[in-house]
Design an enzyme around this catalytic site. Structure first.
Site, PDB file in Angstrom:
ATOM      1  N   SER A 148     -11.667   8.458 -52.253  1.00  7.30           N
ATOM      2  CA  SER A 148     -12.389   7.886 -51.110  1.00  7.30           C
ATOM      3  C   SER A 148     -11.462   7.876 -49.900  1.00  7.30           C
ATOM      4  CB  SER A 148     -12.796   6.450 -51.443  1.00  7.30           C
ATOM      5  OG  SER A 148     -13.186   5.741 -50.286  1.00  7.30           O
ATOM      6  N   TYR A 159     -10.517  -2.131 -54.360  1.00  8.24           N
ATOM      7  CA  TYR A 159     -11.252  -0.856 -54.375  1.00  8.24           C
ATOM      8  C   TYR A 159     -10.381   0.257 -53.781  1.00  8.24           C
ATOM      9  CZ  TYR A 159     -14.526   2.880 -53.443  1.00  8.24           C
ATOM     10  OH  TYR A 159     -15.123   4.114 -53.400  1.00  8.24           O
TER      11      TYR A 159
HETATM   12  P1  NDP Z   1     -23.608   5.331 -57.205  1.00  4.41           P
HETATM   13  O1  NDP Z   1     -23.584   3.858 -57.447  1.00  4.41           O
HETATM   14  O2  NDP Z   1     -24.806   5.926 -56.573  1.00  4.41           O
HETATM   15  O3  NDP Z   1     -23.290   6.101 -58.574  1.00  4.41           O
HETATM   16  C1  NDP Z   1     -22.232   5.669 -59.401  1.00  4.41           C
HETATM   17  C2  NDP Z   1     -22.289   6.377 -60.745  1.00  4.41           C
HETATM   18  O4  NDP Z   1     -21.164   5.924 -61.539  1.00  4.41           O
HETATM   19  C3  NDP Z   1     -23.552   6.056 -61.530  1.00  4.41           C
HETATM   20  O5  NDP Z   1     -24.042   7.214 -62.135  1.00  4.41           O
HETATM   21  C4  NDP Z   1     -23.070   5.072 -62.586  1.00  4.41           C
HETATM   22  O6  NDP Z   1     -23.820   5.229 -63.780  1.00  4.41           O
HETATM   23  C5  NDP Z   1     -21.638   5.550 -62.822  1.00  4.41           C
HETATM   24  N1  NDP Z   1     -20.815   4.480 -63.398  1.00  4.41           N
HETATM   25  C6  NDP Z   1     -20.404   3.339 -62.782  1.00  4.41           C
HETATM   26  N2  NDP Z   1     -19.730   2.570 -63.663  1.00  4.41           N
HETATM   27  C7  NDP Z   1     -19.725   3.256 -64.840  1.00  4.41           C
HETATM   28  C8  NDP Z   1     -19.197   2.975 -66.133  1.00  4.41           C
HETATM   29  N3  NDP Z   1     -18.523   1.850 -66.403  1.00  4.41           N
HETATM   30  N4  NDP Z   1     -19.374   3.878 -67.119  1.00  4.41           N
HETATM   31  C9  NDP Z   1     -20.047   5.011 -66.860  1.00  4.41           C
HETATM   32  N5  NDP Z   1     -20.571   5.351 -65.671  1.00  4.41           N
HETATM   33  C10 NDP Z   1     -20.414   4.458 -64.673  1.00  4.41           C
HETATM   34  O7  NDP Z   1     -22.315   5.601 -56.303  1.00  4.41           O
HETATM   35  P2  NDP Z   1     -21.730   6.957 -55.625  1.00  4.41           P
HETATM   36  O8  NDP Z   1     -22.450   8.155 -56.059  1.00  4.41           O
HETATM   37  O9  NDP Z   1     -21.606   6.680 -54.186  1.00  4.41           O
HETATM   38  O10 NDP Z   1     -20.269   6.897 -56.235  1.00  4.41           O
HETATM   39  C11 NDP Z   1     -19.696   7.951 -56.983  1.00  4.41           C
HETATM   40  C12 NDP Z   1     -18.197   7.931 -56.755  1.00  4.41           C
HETATM   41  O11 NDP Z   1     -17.936   8.171 -55.376  1.00  4.41           O
HETATM   42  C13 NDP Z   1     -17.535   6.586 -57.052  1.00  4.41           C
HETATM   43  O12 NDP Z   1     -16.295   6.842 -57.694  1.00  4.41           O
HETATM   44  C14 NDP Z   1     -17.324   5.959 -55.684  1.00  4.41           C
HETATM   45  O13 NDP Z   1     -16.239   5.075 -55.666  1.00  4.41           O
HETATM   46  C15 NDP Z   1     -17.046   7.199 -54.856  1.00  4.41           C
HETATM   47  N6  NDP Z   1     -17.271   7.120 -53.416  1.00  4.41           N
HETATM   48  C16 NDP Z   1     -18.462   6.701 -52.879  1.00  4.41           C
HETATM   49  C17 NDP Z   1     -18.632   6.699 -51.492  1.00  4.41           C
HETATM   50  C18 NDP Z   1     -19.893   6.230 -50.844  1.00  4.41           C
HETATM   51  O14 NDP Z   1     -19.843   5.845 -49.654  1.00  4.41           O
HETATM   52  N7  NDP Z   1     -21.030   6.250 -51.510  1.00  4.41           N
HETATM   53  C19 NDP Z   1     -17.589   7.201 -50.607  1.00  4.41           C
HETATM   54  C20 NDP Z   1     -16.374   7.580 -51.272  1.00  4.41           C
HETATM   55  C21 NDP Z   1     -16.246   7.562 -52.616  1.00  4.41           C
HETATM   56  P3  NDP Z   1     -24.394   4.024 -64.678  1.00  4.41           P
HETATM   57  O15 NDP Z   1     -24.605   2.836 -63.793  1.00  4.41           O
HETATM   58  O16 NDP Z   1     -25.651   4.584 -65.277  1.00  4.41           O
HETATM   59  O17 NDP Z   1     -23.342   3.818 -65.711  1.00  4.41           O
HETATM   60  C1  8X3 Z   2     -16.563   4.403 -50.199  1.00  7.73           C
HETATM   61  C2  8X3 Z   2     -16.348   4.596 -48.742  1.00  7.73           C
HETATM   62  O1  8X3 Z   2     -15.581   3.491 -46.615  1.00  7.73           O
HETATM   63  O2  8X3 Z   2     -17.019   2.176 -48.084  1.00  7.73           O
HETATM   64  O3  8X3 Z   2     -15.451   4.775 -50.914  1.00  7.73           O
HETATM   65  O4  8X3 Z   2     -14.716   2.581 -48.667  1.00  7.73           O
HETATM   66  S1  8X3 Z   2     -15.878   3.150 -48.014  1.00  7.73           S
END
Ligand code: NDP
Ligand code: 8X3
Length: 255
Positions: A137, A150
Site C-alpha cells: 500500500s 496498518y
Molecule cells: P476487500 O476488503 O475488498 O478484500 C479483501 C480480501 O481479503 C477479501 O477477499 C477477504 O476475503 C480477504 N481476507 C481478509 N482477511 C482474510 C483472512 N484472514 N483469510 C483469508 N482471506 C482474507 O479489500 P481490497 O481488495 O481493497 O484489499 C486487498 C488488499 O489490498 C489488502 O491487502 C489491502 O490492504 C490492500 N490495499 C487496499 C487498498 C484500498 O484502498 N482498497 C489500497 C492499498 C492496498 P474473506 O473476507 O472472504 O476472507
Molecule cells: C489502503 C490505502 O491510503 O487507505 O492501503 O492506506 S490507504
C-alpha cells in the site's frame, strides 16, 4: 501445453476478485482463496472450470497447509502467487486503538502472507520460474494519522518482498510489490467495522482507483517477459497526492 496456474488470496471481494476475473480471461487457471465460501462459489459459477476455490483463513497456518495440500497435482505448480488477502481495522490514533484490531492486521497482513509465501515458494525455486506479487500500500511508504499498525504491516510487506527478491536472486523467480493508493473496494467497510456510511464518505466526490485498475497492474506485471522484474509499483488516483509536514504551533512564553 500445461496451463499457467495463478493462486490469488482474497478473491471474494475487491482487488483479488477483479484479478481472478482478469487472469481467468487471459487464460490462467485461477486458484482463488477467501473465508466466505458462498462468495467463492458464486465467483466459480461466473468463471469456468479454470477456477478452483479454496476456503480457509490465512491466519491459520495449518489450514493454509491443508488447503494447499488438497490441490490436485497439476495445480500444485503455481506460476503466479498474488498475496492479496489483507485488511485495515480502525483509524484511531495509536493510543486509542483496539489491540485486537492490531493483532488481526499483523496476523493477516504479515503472518498470513509469509505463511503462504513459505508454502508456495520452494516449488517455484525448484522449477526455476514463477512470479510472486505482494499487495502492499502507499501506507507502507507515506505515514498518515491513524495508519499506525496498518501502515507498518504494509511496510513489512514491501521490505519483505525486497528481501525475498534478494534471497531468490538467480532462481528465476520474480518478486514484485504493488502499492496502491485510494481504491474503492470493501476495504473501508471492513476498516470501519461495517459502517457503510463512513466507508462511502471515504470515496465521496472523487475519482478513486477501481479494483479493475489494480487488477490490470497485477496482470501487466504477471504477463511481462520472464526476464523483466518490476520491483515496486506505486499507483494512486490522479485526485490523490501528498500532504505537507504538519507543524504544531502554540504561543511561547518569552518572559
Ligand atoms: P476487500 O476488503 O475488498 O478484500 C479483501 C480480501 O481479503 C477479501 O477477499 C477477504 O476475503 C480477504 N481476507 C481478509 N482477511 C482474510 C483472512 N484472514 N483469510 C483469508 N482471506 C482474507 O479489500 P481490497 O481488495 O481493497 O484489499 C486487498 C488488499 O489490498 C489488502 O491487502 C489491502 O490492504 C490492500 N490495499 C487496499 C487498498 C484500498 O484502498 N482498497 C489500497 C492499498 C492496498 P474473506 O473476507 O472472504 O476472507
Ligand atoms: C489502503 C490505502 O491510503 O487507505 O492501503 O492506506 S490507504
Amino acid at each position: 501445453m500445461r496451463r499457467r496456474v495463478a493462486l490469488v488470496t482474497g478473491v471474494t471481494a475487491g482487488f483479488g476478485e477483479a484479478a481472478a476475473r482478469q487472469l481467468h480471461d487471459l487464460g490462467w487457471h485461477v486458484v482463488g482463496t477467501g473465508r466466505r465460501l458462498e462468495r467463492l462459489e458464486s465467483l466459480g459459477s461466473a468463471l469456468s472450470e479454470r477456477f478452483t476455490p479454496l476456503c480457509f483463513d490465512v491466519r491459520d497456518p495449518s489450514a493454509c497447509a491443508e488447503a494447499l495440500d488438497s490441490l490436485p497435482d497439476p495445480l500444485r505448480a503455481v506460476d503466479l502467487l498474488v498475496n492479496n488477502a489483507g485488511l485495515a481495522r480502525g483509524l484511531e490514533p495509536a493510543h486509542q486503538c483496539d489491540l485486537n484490531d492490531w493483532q488481526q492486521m499483523i496476523d493477516t497482513n504479515i503472518k498470513g502472507l509469509v505463511t503462504i509465501t513459505r508454502l508456495i515458494s520452494p516449488e517455484m525455486v525448484h522449477r526455476g520460474s514463477g512470479t510472486i506479487i505482494n499487495i502492499s500500500s502507499i501506507a507502507a511508504v507515506y505515514p498518515y494519522p491513524g495508519a499506525n499498525v496498518y501502515g507498518a504491516t504494509k511496510a513489512f510487506v514491501t521490505q519483505f518482498s525486497l528481501n525475498l527478491r534478494a534471497d531468490l536472486h538467480g532462481s528465476g523467480v520474480r518478486v514484485t510489490t504493488i502499492e496502491p493508493g485510494l481504491a474503492q473496494t470493501e476495504f473501508s467497510v471492513v476498516r470501519f467495522g461495517g459502517d457503510t456510511e463512513r466507508a462511502k464518505a471515504a470515496y465521496a466526490d472523487t475519482d478513486y482507483l477501481t479494483a479493475e485498475d489494480v487488477a490490470e497492474a497485477i496482470c501487466w506485471v504477471a504477463e511481462l517477459p520472464s526476464h523483466v522484474n518490476i520491483n515496486r509499483l506505486e499507483l494512486m488516483p490522479v485526485s490523490q497526492s501528498f500532504g505537507a509536514f504538519p507543524i504544531h504551533r502554540e504561543p511561547r512564553d518569552e518572559s
